[in-house]
Design a protein around this motif. Structure first.
Motif, mmCIF file in Angstrom:
data_model
loop_
_atom_site.group_PDB
_atom_site.id
_atom_site.type_symbol
_atom_site.label_atom_id
_atom_site.label_comp_id
_atom_site.label_asym_id
_atom_site.label_seq_id
_atom_site.Cartn_x
_atom_site.Cartn_y
_atom_site.Cartn_z
ATOM 1 N N ALA A 165 0.780 -1.116 -0.169
ATOM 2 C CA ALA A 165 -0.263 0.023 0.435
ATOM 3 C C ALA A 165 0.868 1.460 -0.163
ATOM 4 O O ALA A 165 2.195 1.069 0.267
ATOM 5 N N SER A 166 0.870 2.470 -0.484
ATOM 6 C CA SER A 166 1.218 3.525 -1.021
ATOM 7 C C SER A 166 0.199 5.170 -0.887
ATOM 8 O O SER A 166 -0.886 4.877 -1.043
ATOM 9 N N HIS A 167 0.291 5.699 -0.268
ATOM 10 C CA HIS A 167 -0.082 7.121 -0.934
ATOM 11 C C HIS A 167 0.517 8.257 -1.120
ATOM 12 O O HIS A 167 2.051 8.718 -0.877
ATOM 13 N N TRP A 168 0.142 9.135 -1.969
ATOM 14 C CA TRP A 168 1.045 10.529 -2.223
ATOM 15 C C TRP A 168 0.248 11.474 -1.611
ATOM 16 O O TRP A 168 -0.661 12.026 -1.782
ATOM 17 N N SER A 169 0.989 11.521 -0.902
ATOM 18 C CA SER A 169 0.315 12.693 0.033
ATOM 19 C C SER A 169 0.854 14.171 -0.121
ATOM 20 O O SER A 169 0.464 15.150 0.350
ATOM 21 N N GLY A 170 1.832 14.625 -1.102
ATOM 22 C CA GLY A 170 1.800 16.093 -1.754
ATOM 23 C C GLY A 170 3.276 16.236 -1.026
ATOM 24 O O GLY A 170 3.256 15.827 0.194
ATOM 25 N N LEU A 171 4.028 17.532 -1.596
ATOM 26 C CA LEU A 171 5.107 17.645 -0.293
ATOM 27 C C LEU A 171 4.874 18.518 0.510
ATOM 28 O O LEU A 171 5.902 18.516 1.169
ATOM 29 N N ASP A 172 3.492 18.760 0.642
ATOM 30 C CA ASP A 172 3.629 19.165 2.590
ATOM 31 C C ASP A 172 2.287 18.663 3.054
ATOM 32 O O ASP A 172 1.769 19.059 4.411
ATOM 33 N N GLY A 173 2.047 17.514 2.380
ATOM 34 C CA GLY A 173 1.867 16.454 3.408
ATOM 35 C C GLY A 173 0.284 16.715 3.403
ATOM 36 O O GLY A 173 -1.091 15.519 4.395
ATOM 37 N N ALA A 174 -0.866 17.087 3.042
ATOM 38 C CA ALA A 174 -2.148 17.746 3.063
ATOM 39 C C ALA A 174 -3.085 17.635 2.088
ATOM 40 O O ALA A 174 -4.481 17.138 2.153
ATOM 41 N N LYS A 175 -2.581 16.299 1.182
ATOM 42 C CA LYS A 175 -3.363 15.881 0.491
ATOM 43 C C LYS A 175 -3.919 14.402 1.034
ATOM 44 O O LYS A 175 -3.267 13.413 2.133
ATOM 45 N N SER A 176 -4.986 14.125 0.721
ATOM 46 C CA SER A 176 -5.816 13.438 1.487
ATOM 47 C C SER A 176 -5.781 11.610 1.207
ATOM 48 O O SER A 176 -5.534 12.058 -0.116
ATOM 49 N N ILE A 177 -6.079 11.202 2.021
ATOM 50 C CA ILE A 177 -5.605 9.684 1.482
ATOM 51 C C ILE A 177 -6.885 9.236 0.195
ATOM 52 O O ILE A 177 -8.152 9.673 0.413
ATOM 53 N N THR A 178 -6.752 8.551 -0.471
ATOM 54 C CA THR A 178 -8.138 8.934 -2.121
ATOM 55 C C THR A 178 -8.847 7.153 -1.614
ATOM 56 O O THR A 178 -8.065 6.334 -0.573
#
Length: 202
Positions: A165-178
């Motif tokens: 499993a993996s998650h693209w969080s964005g540089l600021d970590g603000a992306k929500s888990i899809t």
């Protein structure tokens, strides 16, 4: 926690919370399997100042892992954010201190899986997952991935790989888990727990 249940260790390191959120979803998948309990644990940060020490108990969140957690678990989910395509130094430092468990074979034959989060979409999700598998193979763990019977592997536009499993969080970590990332993390935890149950009953 039912003491008769199998304990599945979810061991992770997280600086900004993204990997921790994945760990919680994997724990959700583990606990959807009857007879299994998830044990969430983390590792302390590594300081560049040699005199610095981490507090004995984290200020919040999961407790620090103890080596007994490795011996007691029936399975292991291992997670770390990406650091230049590799696991974080804090997680590597922990595994470098497990020689006694390696010599005794404390983890041999147990199922395991890996998970990660990255700041950039192509920031090394797969290489980080593969780097975390290496010490697990040396310990004799049986590493599980995500099969393509999970349709989200074909539809995800962010995280989620056959390696874990993996998650693209964005540089600021603000992306929500899809939704795709969420379903894959839960599926991975469920698969790990189901495998642990089958191995215990075999």
């Amino acid at each position: 926690m039912n003491q008769a249940n199998l304990i599945i260790l979810v061991l992770f390191y997280s600086r900004h919370g993204a990997t921790r959120k994945l760990a919680e979803l994997i724990a959700q998948g583990i606990e959807s399997v009857p007879g299994c309990d998830a044990r969430l644990r983390t590792v302390p940060a590594v300081s560049t100042v040699t005199e610095a020490t981490a507090p004995e108990v984290p200020a919040e969140g999961a407790p620090y892992v103890e080596l007994d957690d490795l011996t007691e678990c029936a399975g292991l989910a291992l997670g770390s954010p990406t650091r230049f395509g590799n696991m974080a130094s804090a997680m590597k430092y922990f595994w470098d201190g497990t020689a006694a468990q390696w010599l005794s074979g404390a983890l041999a034959g147990k199922p395991a899986c890996v998970f990660t989060s990255t700041g950039s979409l192509h920031g090394g999700q797969e290489t980080t997952l593969l780097s975390m598998m290496i010490p697990l193979f040396h310990h004799g763990l049986m590493v599980l991935g995500l099969p393509y019977t999970n349709p989200e592997l074909m539809t995800t536009s962010s995280g989620g790989t056959p390696y874990g499993a993996s998650h693209w969080s964005g540089l600021d970590g603000a992306k929500s888990i899809t939704e795709d990332e969420k379903r894959l993390a839960i599926a991975l935890g469920k698969r790990l727990a189901e495998t642990a149950v089958k191995l215990r009953s075999a």
